[in-house]
Enzyme design. Structure first.
Site, PDB file in Angstrom:
ATOM      1  N   ALA A   1       0.836  -1.205   0.000  1.00  0.00           N
ATOM      2  CA  ALA A   1       0.000   0.000   0.000  1.00  0.00           C
ATOM      3  C   ALA A   1       0.868   1.250   0.000  1.00  0.00           C
ATOM      4  O   ALA A   1       1.930   1.284   0.639  1.00  0.00           O
ATOM      5  CB  ALA A   1      -0.905  -0.006   1.233  1.00  0.00           C
ATOM      6  N   PHE A   2       0.418   2.269  -0.731  1.00  0.00           N
ATOM      7  CA  PHE A   2       1.117   3.557  -0.810  1.00  0.00           C
ATOM      8  C   PHE A   2       2.554   3.401  -1.326  1.00  0.00           C
ATOM      9  O   PHE A   2       3.451   4.147  -0.942  1.00  0.00           O
ATOM     10  CB  PHE A   2       1.098   4.266   0.557  1.00  0.00           C
ATOM     11  CG  PHE A   2      -0.269   4.376   1.151  1.00  0.00           C
ATOM     12  CD1 PHE A   2      -1.226   5.224   0.594  1.00  0.00           C
ATOM     13  CD2 PHE A   2      -0.636   3.596   2.239  1.00  0.00           C
ATOM     14  CE1 PHE A   2      -2.503   5.313   1.127  1.00  0.00           C
ATOM     15  CE2 PHE A   2      -1.913   3.673   2.774  1.00  0.00           C
ATOM     16  CZ  PHE A   2      -2.848   4.529   2.212  1.00  0.00           C
ATOM     17  N   ARG A   3       2.765   2.391  -2.185  1.00  0.00           N
ATOM     18  CA  ARG A   3       4.056   2.111  -2.812  1.00  0.00           C
ATOM     19  C   ARG A   3       5.127   1.722  -1.785  1.00  0.00           C
ATOM     20  O   ARG A   3       6.321   1.822  -2.050  1.00  0.00           O
ATOM     21  CB  ARG A   3       4.532   3.292  -3.677  1.00  0.00           C
ATOM     22  CG  ARG A   3       3.552   3.652  -4.790  1.00  0.00           C
ATOM     23  CD  ARG A   3       4.158   4.534  -5.855  1.00  0.00           C
ATOM     24  NE  ARG A   3       5.250   3.883  -6.556  1.00  0.00           N
ATOM     25  CZ  ARG A   3       5.120   2.977  -7.520  1.00  0.00           C
ATOM     26  NH1 ARG A   3       3.924   2.557  -7.873  1.00  0.00           N
ATOM     27  NH2 ARG A   3       6.182   2.458  -8.101  1.00  0.00           N
ATOM     28  N   LEU A   4       4.699   1.252  -0.610  1.00  0.00           N
ATOM     29  CA  LEU A   4       5.640   0.747   0.391  1.00  0.00           C
ATOM     30  C   LEU A   4       5.763  -0.765   0.185  1.00  0.00           C
ATOM     31  O   LEU A   4       5.257  -1.573   0.965  1.00  0.00           O
ATOM     32  CB  LEU A   4       5.156   1.100   1.807  1.00  0.00           C
ATOM     33  CG  LEU A   4       5.031   2.607   2.073  1.00  0.00           C
ATOM     34  CD1 LEU A   4       4.489   2.857   3.472  1.00  0.00           C
ATOM     35  CD2 LEU A   4       6.394   3.294   1.895  1.00  0.00           C
TER      36      LEU A   4
END
Length: 201
Positions: A176-179
């Protein structure tokens, strides 16, 4: 080793890769075993194309091609290659870099024999990567080799496999959120112990 869990758990990257591929076979609509294979030519200019991975062995990844193709010349010349396997449905990918050897023995014969007859005849007919006058010329060559080799063609001497023994494998999963989660397995040479490092996304 770096602490890992879930889809990243295990102490054998080939077992993890096989597990991910098995999952992808249930969700990907086409060719879950497709890899983008990267090579370099004699001048160091990169090349990349999609090929089908045919086996994940205990210590290597195996695919097949025409030994006269551009990719084969580059594989033979460099002796090393890389590929990425990406599954959009799972939001995962595996990146692999390593050393290349040919597979020209009984394993290549067995895989060739398992292919459809038209694919086996096509392997004889195609001078892969060479200029082609027309589609009709290709089909005429297929007809010619069909008349010559019949329904049980042997594996062409110019067709076989390549085995990539990795020195680096990276497992990546979307977050999520490019993490994202990334774990890179490295070793000094084929057969050596693996070291695992978690990477920043």
């Amino acid at each position: 080793m770096t602490e890992r869990g879930g889809i990243f758990s295990g102490d054998d990257p080939f077992v993890i890769a096989r597990s991910w591929l098995t999952e992808a076979e249930k969700t990907e609509p086409n060719d879950p075993n497709a890899i983008a294979l990267s090579t370099v030519d004699a001048d160091g200019l990169p090349n990349v194309r999609m090929v089908l991975l045919k086996d994940i062995e205990d210590d290597a990844f195996v695919f097949y091609t025409n030994f006269g193709s551009a990719k084969a010349h580059e594989l033979d010349q460099a002796g090393k290659a890389a590929f990425v396997m990406h599954w959009k449905s799972l939001r995962r990918q595996i990146r692999v870099r390593g050393l290349i050897t040919r597979e020209e023995g009984p394993q290549a014969d067995a895989y060739y024999a398992s292919r459809s007859l038209k694919s086996r005849l096509g392997a004889w007919a195609s001078q892969q990567s060479q200029p082609l006058a027309s589609r009709a010329a290709l089909m005429a060559e297929v007809a010619k080799v069909t008349a010559t080799h019949g329904t049980h063609p042997p594996r062409p001497p110019f067709w076989g496999g390549y085995r990539l023994k990795p020195v680096e494998i990276e497992f990546w999963a979307d977050g999520a959120f490019r993490l994202h989660d990334r774990f890179r397995w490295t070793r000094a040479e084929a057969g050596a112990p693996w070291s695992v490092t978690r990477l920043n996304p």
